[in-house]
Design an enzyme around this catalytic site. Structure first.
Site, PDB file in Angstrom:
ATOM      1  N   ASP A  49      63.730  78.810 -27.176  1.00  0.00           N
ATOM      2  CA  ASP A  49      63.744  78.323 -25.797  1.00  0.00           C
ATOM      3  C   ASP A  49      62.611  79.003 -25.043  1.00  0.00           C
ATOM      4  OD1 ASP A  49      66.270  76.924 -23.980  1.00  0.00           O
ATOM      5  OD2 ASP A  49      64.637  77.921 -22.901  1.00  0.00           O
ATOM      6  N   PHE A 168      78.386  64.855 -28.758  1.00  0.00           N
ATOM      7  CA  PHE A 168      79.371  64.392 -27.775  1.00  0.00           C
ATOM      8  C   PHE A 168      80.186  65.537 -27.186  1.00  0.00           C
ATOM      9  CE2 PHE A 168      78.620  61.127 -30.983  1.00  0.00           C
ATOM     10  CZ  PHE A 168      78.156  60.101 -30.186  1.00  0.00           C
ATOM     11  N   LEU A 169      79.653  66.763 -27.280  1.00  0.00           N
ATOM     12  CA  LEU A 169      80.491  67.892 -26.859  1.00  0.00           C
ATOM     13  C   LEU A 169      80.828  67.856 -25.371  1.00  0.00           C
ATOM     14  CD1 LEU A 169      78.813  70.309 -25.204  1.00  0.00           C
ATOM     15  CD2 LEU A 169      77.876  70.696 -27.465  1.00  0.00           C
ATOM     16  N   ASN A 231      79.470  57.565 -22.593  1.00  0.00           N
ATOM     17  CA  ASN A 231      79.582  58.189 -21.273  1.00  0.00           C
ATOM     18  C   ASN A 231      79.800  57.145 -20.169  1.00  0.00           C
ATOM     19  OD1 ASN A 231      79.561  60.773 -22.169  1.00  0.00           O
ATOM     20  ND2 ASN A 231      77.447  61.219 -21.619  1.00  0.00           N
ATOM     21  N   CYS A 283      76.152  65.308 -17.099  1.00  0.00           N
ATOM     22  CA  CYS A 283      76.044  64.172 -18.019  1.00  0.00           C
ATOM     23  C   CYS A 283      76.411  62.836 -17.385  1.00  0.00           C
ATOM     24  CB  CYS A 283      76.905  64.400 -19.245  1.00  0.00           C
ATOM     25  SG  CYS A 283      76.280  65.729 -20.274  1.00  0.00           S
TER      26      CYS A 283
END
Ligand code: UDX
Length: 458
Positions: A49, A168-169, A231, A283
């Protein structure tokens, strides 16, 4: 929650331990948990990162965000020596799989997704990817992105492949959802390359595949759409019940009983039918907007116009909550002391991105109320983003001499508050349950005026 690595060894294709070398680019909620989870499966992982403070924290087994169970997983996997973190993408060289886990926030002033981090991650990987490597996209992206990146990767490094493998957490359950996903979706290139990519993904996820987890093998576009469609469906389900709540408010019906009653039909199901302040977070809101924007670019905007209504219904709940607060305060918010319980967009998270709770708190303050906000995990983040709000460490402190108490994020400790003891700290026993999470009878029995979205006054 640890995975039995012996099972992994015996599950290997030819009896040897088939651990893989993996890089994970982007160590936010998705990437950091993915990196540690992959190390837990037995792989050798480097998480990369650009944010130095994030990497420093992760190296010391400190989670840069609140996520139950994550620090334990981090400590356990760092101790094995299989997991390390770096700010230098060059450390990803030598890995066979490179997961792209960076964020795709909403563009400023527009509905579309901002792909600059995905593009930067892909560009930075081009220097370290070797022929035979697989780049795996996990970020939520507009349909068409994977095909474009596959060309970029294959063009620069012939023999390197790309797959799209959406994640899909749920925040608050990230560790469990990563190690025990309910399905695996592989978006693959055609032909032999697709078969190679599938084999590599199966090796990475060997214990999960061996457990019989459903697997959907498909093309890039479908894999990208699975995530935004899922979603959008969840957002629609929440807005559906919140639209019913509006009708309940107009008719005197009870939205909680309505949700229970329709939820017994297993074609409908009770999950995601909790009426209240609606959805927020990093999200659902941005994903439905980016989906609409992308549909527009593709000339298929009519297909998703209903999502605009889903968004509208969701936003109206926040306005209704402010109105309800004004109502219980006798018609004016000016100078009224209001306690807000909850700042995170949902419980078990310190994420305040598009938090309905903070949105309501800020509106109340703008309209003249004296607002004090508390949250078990999100005060620090809230203070940084919303410095003009006043914060308290405990619900009791927030509610001292309050004219009204608003429950806006349903943390367990708020659901379990004792209304008798809590009633002693406030000036007026008025509670607004923005998440339909409190027991109306207990609160009214303790002398509180109870109001909730989609339910009659108690
Ligand atoms: C969501 C998806 O669930 C997940 O699969 C995807 O990978 C990322 O987006 P998350 O944002 O962590 O996960 O939260 P989620 O549990 O889905 O809740 C979203 C919002 O909806 C929260 O603000 C929550 O309070 C709200 N919500 C949820 C309701 O208002 N009612 C419900 O019945 C359920």
């Amino acid at each position: 929650m640890g995975i039995d690595h012996r099972a992994f060894v015996s599950g290997g294709r030819d009896g040897v331990e088939r651990f893989m070398r993996i890089s994970v680019v982007g160590c936010g909620y998705l990437g950091a948990v993915h990196a540690a989870a992959m190390a837990d499966l037995g792989h050798e992982v480097v998480g990369v990162d650009v944010d130095e403070s994030k990497i420093a924290a992760l190296r010391e087994a400190r989670a840069p965000f609140y996520e139950p169970g994550f620090e334990e997983l981090l400590a356990r996997t760092l101790a094995t020596g299989r997991l390390r973190f770096s700010t230098d993408v060059a450390e990803a060289a030598g890995a066979q799989l490179h997961f792209v886990c960076v964020g795709t926030p909403q563009k400023r002033g527009e509905n579309g997704a901002d792909l600059r981090y995905v593009e930067a991650a892909a560009e930075s990987l081009l220097g370290v990817v070797s022929p035979g490597d697989l780049v795996v996209g996990k970020s939520t992206v507009p349909v068409g992105t994977a095909a474009r990146l596959a060309e970029l990767v294959g063009g620069k490094v012939p023999g390197a492949l790309l797959a799209w493998n959406p994640e899909f957490l749920r925040e608050g359950f990230a560790v469990h959802d990563t190690l025990h996903p309910d399905r695996l979706v592989y978006g693959l290139p055609d032909g032999a390359d697709g078969a190679t990519a599938e084999r590599m993904l199966d090796e990475v996820y060997a214990p999960i595949v061996a457990r019989g987890t459903p697997k959907v093998i498909t093309d890039y576009a479908t894999a990208e759409m699975v995530k935004t469609a899922a979603n959008s469906f969840l957002a629609t389900k929440i807005s559906f019940i919140n639209a019913m709540a509006e009708l309940c408010e107009a008719t005197g019906a009870d939205v909680c009983q309505l949700a229970d009653a329709i939820g017994y039909d297993d074609r409908i199901g009770r999950k995601f039918l909790n009426a209240g302040l609606g959805f927020g977070g990093g999200c659902l809101p941005k994903d439905i907007r980016a989906f609409m924007a992308r549909a527009g670019e593709l000339g298929a905007d009519q297909a998703l116009t209903f999502l605009r209504e889903v968004d509208n219904i969701n936003m109206r709940r926040r306005i209704r909550m402010v109105e309800l607060a004004r109502e219980v305060c006798g018609g004016s918010l000016l100078g009224k002391r209001i306690a807000v319980l909850g700042a995170a967009f949902k419980p078990d998270s310190d994420d305040i991105r598009d938090s309905p709770a903070l949105n309501v708190a800020a509106q109340l303050q703008l309209q003249g109320a004296v607002v004090r906000v508390t949250d078990p995990a999100a005060v620090e983040n809230s203070r940084r983003e919303w410095p003009h709000l006043d914060y308290a460490a405990t619900p009791e402190e927030a509610a001292e001499r309050a004219d009204a108490v608003l429950l806006l994020t349903e943390w367990k400790q708020y659901r379990e508050l004792d209304p008798v003891a809590f009633g002693k700290v406030v000036a007026g026993k008025r509670v607004l349950d923005g998440r339909n999470a409190l027991d109306r009878e207990t609160w009214t029995a303790a002398g509180w005026t109870y109001r909730a979205l989609g339910r009659r006054a108690g």
